[in-house]
Design a protein around this motif. Sequence first.
Motif, PDB file in Angstrom:
ATOM      1  N   PHE A 138      11.305  11.319  -2.395  1.00  0.00           N
ATOM      2  CA  PHE A 138      12.527  12.731  -2.683  1.00  0.00           C
ATOM      3  C   PHE A 138      13.644  12.243  -3.725  1.00  0.00           C
ATOM      4  CE2 PHE A 138      12.786  12.635   2.086  1.00  0.00           C
ATOM      5  CZ  PHE A 138      11.756  12.885   2.184  1.00  0.00           C
ATOM      6  N   ARG A 139      13.836  11.021  -4.626  1.00  0.00           N
ATOM      7  CA  ARG A 139      14.408  11.217  -5.561  1.00  0.00           C
ATOM      8  C   ARG A 139      13.334  11.681  -6.575  1.00  0.00           C
ATOM      9  NH1 ARG A 139      16.730   4.867  -5.308  1.00  0.00           N
ATOM     10  NH2 ARG A 139      16.876   5.015  -3.065  1.00  0.00           N
ATOM     11  N   LEU A 140      11.806  11.613  -6.451  1.00  0.00           N
ATOM     12  CA  LEU A 140      10.629  11.215  -7.869  1.00  0.00           C
ATOM     13  C   LEU A 140      10.319  13.150  -7.867  1.00  0.00           C
ATOM     14  CD1 LEU A 140       8.705   8.847  -7.103  1.00  0.00           C
ATOM     15  CD2 LEU A 140       9.723   9.655  -8.969  1.00  0.00           C
ATOM     16  N   ASP A 141      11.307  13.822  -6.349  1.00  0.00           N
ATOM     17  CA  ASP A 141      10.979  15.205  -6.335  1.00  0.00           C
ATOM     18  C   ASP A 141       9.944  16.031  -6.813  1.00  0.00           C
ATOM     19  OD1 ASP A 141      11.740  18.072  -6.166  1.00  0.00           O
ATOM     20  OD2 ASP A 141      13.129  17.807  -7.905  1.00  0.00           O
ATOM     21  N   VAL A 142       8.889  14.925  -6.443  1.00  0.00           N
ATOM     22  CA  VAL A 142       7.165  16.258  -6.914  1.00  0.00           C
ATOM     23  C   VAL A 142       7.143  16.875  -6.075  1.00  0.00           C
ATOM     24  CG1 VAL A 142       5.752  13.659  -7.409  1.00  0.00           C
ATOM     25  CG2 VAL A 142       6.017  13.963  -5.218  1.00  0.00           C
ATOM     26  N   PRO A 143       6.460  17.731  -5.908  1.00  0.00           N
ATOM     27  CA  PRO A 143       6.102  19.033  -5.078  1.00  0.00           C
ATOM     28  C   PRO A 143       4.992  18.807  -3.859  1.00  0.00           C
ATOM     29  CG  PRO A 143       4.232  19.011  -7.153  1.00  0.00           C
ATOM     30  CD  PRO A 143       5.352  17.742  -6.888  1.00  0.00           C
ATOM     31  N   HIS A 144       4.560  17.576  -4.156  1.00  0.00           N
ATOM     32  CA  HIS A 144       2.976  17.145  -2.422  1.00  0.00           C
ATOM     33  C   HIS A 144       3.436  15.907  -2.415  1.00  0.00           C
ATOM     34  CE1 HIS A 144      -0.963  16.947  -0.068  1.00  0.00           C
ATOM     35  NE2 HIS A 144      -1.009  18.189  -0.449  1.00  0.00           N
ATOM     36  N   CYS A 145       3.372  15.661  -0.810  1.00  0.00           N
ATOM     37  CA  CYS A 145       3.251  13.969  -0.405  1.00  0.00           C
ATOM     38  C   CYS A 145       2.038  13.954   0.430  1.00  0.00           C
ATOM     39  CB  CYS A 145       3.979  13.763   0.173  1.00  0.00           C
ATOM     40  SG  CYS A 145       4.142  11.891   0.897  1.00  0.00           S
ATOM     41  N   SER A 146       0.886  12.713   0.613  1.00  0.00           N
ATOM     42  CA  SER A 146       0.331  12.724   1.636  1.00  0.00           C
ATOM     43  C   SER A 146       0.929  11.688   2.452  1.00  0.00           C
ATOM     44  CB  SER A 146      -1.150  12.618   1.042  1.00  0.00           C
ATOM     45  OG  SER A 146      -1.943  13.355   0.261  1.00  0.00           O
ATOM     46  N   ALA A 147       0.677  11.448   3.434  1.00  0.00           N
ATOM     47  CA  ALA A 147       1.469  11.007   4.118  1.00  0.00           C
ATOM     48  C   ALA A 147      -0.019  10.429   5.486  1.00  0.00           C
ATOM     49  CB  ALA A 147       2.515  10.499   5.301  1.00  0.00           C
ATOM     50  N   TYR A 148      -0.234   9.224   5.418  1.00  0.00           N
ATOM     51  CA  TYR A 148      -1.621   8.953   6.029  1.00  0.00           C
ATOM     52  C   TYR A 148      -1.091   7.583   7.760  1.00  0.00           C
ATOM     53  CZ  TYR A 148      -4.457  11.848   3.316  1.00  0.00           C
ATOM     54  OH  TYR A 148      -4.273  12.294   2.650  1.00  0.00           O
ATOM     55  N   SER A 149      -1.305   7.898   8.486  1.00  0.00           N
ATOM     56  CA  SER A 149      -0.727   6.343   9.019  1.00  0.00           C
ATOM     57  C   SER A 149      -2.460   5.248   8.612  1.00  0.00           C
ATOM     58  CB  SER A 149      -0.857   6.500  10.850  1.00  0.00           C
ATOM     59  OG  SER A 149      -2.392   7.250  11.111  1.00  0.00           O
ATOM     60  N   LEU A 150      -1.988   4.132   9.068  1.00  0.00           N
ATOM     61  CA  LEU A 150      -3.220   2.673   9.310  1.00  0.00           C
ATOM     62  C   LEU A 150      -4.223   2.692   9.560  1.00  0.00           C
ATOM     63  CD1 LEU A 150      -4.618   0.330   7.449  1.00  0.00           C
ATOM     64  CD2 LEU A 150      -2.860  -0.829   8.865  1.00  0.00           C
ATOM     65  N   ILE A 151      -5.573   3.221   9.614  1.00  0.00           N
ATOM     66  CA  ILE A 151      -6.786   2.833  10.412  1.00  0.00           C
ATOM     67  C   ILE A 151      -7.499   1.341   9.893  1.00  0.00           C
ATOM     68  CG2 ILE A 151      -8.773   4.102  11.129  1.00  0.00           C
ATOM     69  CD1 ILE A 151      -7.327   7.051  10.778  1.00  0.00           C
ATOM     70  N   VAL A 152      -7.376   0.613  10.875  1.00  0.00           N
ATOM     71  CA  VAL A 152      -8.035  -0.649   9.920  1.00  0.00           C
ATOM     72  C   VAL A 152      -9.281   0.179  10.474  1.00  0.00           C
ATOM     73  CG1 VAL A 152      -8.239  -2.899  10.524  1.00  0.00           C
ATOM     74  CG2 VAL A 152      -6.332  -1.888  11.409  1.00  0.00           C
ATOM     75  N   GLU A 153     -10.355  -0.585   8.936  1.00  0.00           N
ATOM     76  CA  GLU A 153     -11.660  -0.318   9.511  1.00  0.00           C
ATOM     77  C   GLU A 153     -12.494  -1.477   9.711  1.00  0.00           C
ATOM     78  OE1 GLU A 153     -12.762   3.645  10.020  1.00  0.00           O
ATOM     79  OE2 GLU A 153     -11.487   3.917   9.412  1.00  0.00           O
ATOM     80  N   PRO A 154     -13.766  -1.567   9.700  1.00  0.00           N
ATOM     81  CA  PRO A 154     -14.819  -2.236   9.916  1.00  0.00           C
ATOM     82  C   PRO A 154     -14.852  -2.682   8.635  1.00  0.00           C
ATOM     83  CG  PRO A 154     -15.618  -0.777  11.480  1.00  0.00           C
ATOM     84  CD  PRO A 154     -14.214   0.187  10.826  1.00  0.00           C
ATOM     85  N   LYS A 155     -15.232  -3.363   7.879  1.00  0.00           N
ATOM     86  CA  LYS A 155     -16.059  -4.341   6.838  1.00  0.00           C
ATOM     87  C   LYS A 155     -14.149  -4.436   5.569  1.00  0.00           C
ATOM     88  CE  LYS A 155     -20.402  -3.214   7.015  1.00  0.00           C
ATOM     89  NZ  LYS A 155     -21.459  -2.027   6.727  1.00  0.00           N
ATOM     90  N   THR A 156     -12.903  -4.338   6.127  1.00  0.00           N
ATOM     91  CA  THR A 156     -11.807  -4.639   5.546  1.00  0.00           C
ATOM     92  C   THR A 156     -11.107  -6.456   5.662  1.00  0.00           C
ATOM     93  OG1 THR A 156     -10.705  -3.778   6.906  1.00  0.00           O
ATOM     94  CG2 THR A 156     -11.945  -1.884   5.044  1.00  0.00           C
ATOM     95  N   VAL A 157     -10.046  -6.164   4.409  1.00  0.00           N
ATOM     96  CA  VAL A 157      -9.407  -7.395   4.449  1.00  0.00           C
ATOM     97  C   VAL A 157      -8.607  -7.266   6.288  1.00  0.00           C
ATOM     98  CG1 VAL A 157      -7.825  -8.862   3.912  1.00  0.00           C
ATOM     99  CG2 VAL A 157      -9.987  -7.660   2.517  1.00  0.00           C
ATOM    100  N   PHE A 158      -8.480  -6.271   6.520  1.00  0.00           N
ATOM    101  CA  PHE A 158      -7.522  -6.471   7.528  1.00  0.00           C
ATOM    102  C   PHE A 158      -8.413  -6.417   9.030  1.00  0.00           C
ATOM    103  CE2 PHE A 158      -3.496  -3.765   5.562  1.00  0.00           C
ATOM    104  CZ  PHE A 158      -3.030  -5.150   5.507  1.00  0.00           C
ATOM    105  N   TYR A 159      -9.258  -6.130   9.026  1.00  0.00           N
ATOM    106  CA  TYR A 159     -10.188  -6.053  10.191  1.00  0.00           C
ATOM    107  C   TYR A 159     -10.872  -6.888  10.636  1.00  0.00           C
ATOM    108  CZ  TYR A 159     -14.251  -4.669  12.918  1.00  0.00           C
ATOM    109  OH  TYR A 159     -15.201  -5.229  14.392  1.00  0.00           O
ATOM    110  N   ASN A 160     -10.884  -7.749   9.238  1.00  0.00           N
ATOM    111  CA  ASN A 160     -11.279  -9.602   9.851  1.00  0.00           C
ATOM    112  C   ASN A 160      -9.836  -9.666  10.576  1.00  0.00           C
ATOM    113  OD1 ASN A 160     -14.345  -8.865   8.811  1.00  0.00           O
ATOM    114  ND2 ASN A 160     -13.748  -9.845   6.716  1.00  0.00           N
TER     115      ASN A 160
END
Length: 381
Positions: A181-203
């Motif tokens: 909000f300090r940056l006052d940009v006109p758009h934000c996309s907010a995504y929850s983490l989905i742990v997908e195969p073949k990623t570091v987090f998945y392992n």
Amino acid sequence: MPLIRAMYIHIPFCTHICHYCDFNKVFLKGQPVDQYLEALRKEIAIVFREHPPAALETVYIGGGTPTALSEKQLNRLMDIIHSFVDAGKLKEFTVEANPGDLTGEKLAILKAAGVNRLSIGAQSFNDSLLERIGRTHRAKDVYEAVEQARKRGFENINIDLMYALPGQTASDVLRSLDHLFRLDVPHCSAYSLIVEPKTVFYNLLRKGMLALPAEDEEADMYERIMEEMEKRGLHQYEISNFAKKGFESMHNRIYWDNENYYGFGAGAHSYIGDRRIANIGPVKKYIEKLEAGQLPVREEQRLSLRERVEEEMFLGLRKTEGVSVAKFEKKFGFSPFAWYGERIRRLEEENLLAFEGGKIRLTKKGKLLGNVVFSQFLVGG
């Protein structure tokens, strides 16, 4: 001939690989970037001969990290696009950017090429959390990127944020929102983490080494995001997207309206007529196909009526306004109630859907349980 209003271009190169990312990407060093750009030019030429871009309104360059390209390569990419598209007639021309890569020189190239929207991958404003998820930039880099972009005339700026990250709390999400909000940009996309195969987090998850927030904590984060965005004048127009009036993403809206679009590059997807087309993912194989004069198609699927109807429902329900019954009837010749009447009524009774003003939409509860609702419109759902 289908009218195609949107064009996506995939740049699969990154200067680092984030722990959560499952997009088609490769580490930049040693990659045949110049050959890739030439292959991209050939692919666009072949497809445009068959399906000329008579109604093109948006171009979106994603990745990977498009701004990982050198200034010379970025210039070459813009020249390729200009050889096929009149950028002056586009309503929206978006480029994804990594805060650490967005130099003044690259911003100048993008501005001169007619790019009018930037999507900056901040993900978080917590430096230790950024390190934990494999990001190399820090919060100060996001501030600097936005400042530099504005100096060069960019006002339509999106910031990507993520939540439900390892070890993250609701208070941390609120702190990131304060920075946003300090940056006052006109758009934000907010995504929850989905742990997908073949990623570091998945392992790490498989080894029991990834501590993620519980489902109720994730739901609380999402509710707080929705509440804070509304307070600050960023209205929610899609499950994960918030904007000031007039700054909604035109390109992504075409996806959610289930309309046709071009997809160019390794691993890109197109939707032309009633066909969904997926490109080959490996960069060298993609290049080899086009050097041989062939399209780099990995898979092509002709959608049945049922599949098109299903997609119309679960994509349309992502939008806050929901699915217009009148537009649905015009597209398919029958009402969604003809196929889904009982399911829609049941979901209304459960306070997951609402039907009003000629539109079927998710309720607040439905947004929190979006995947449960969407599954009801699939075969066997």
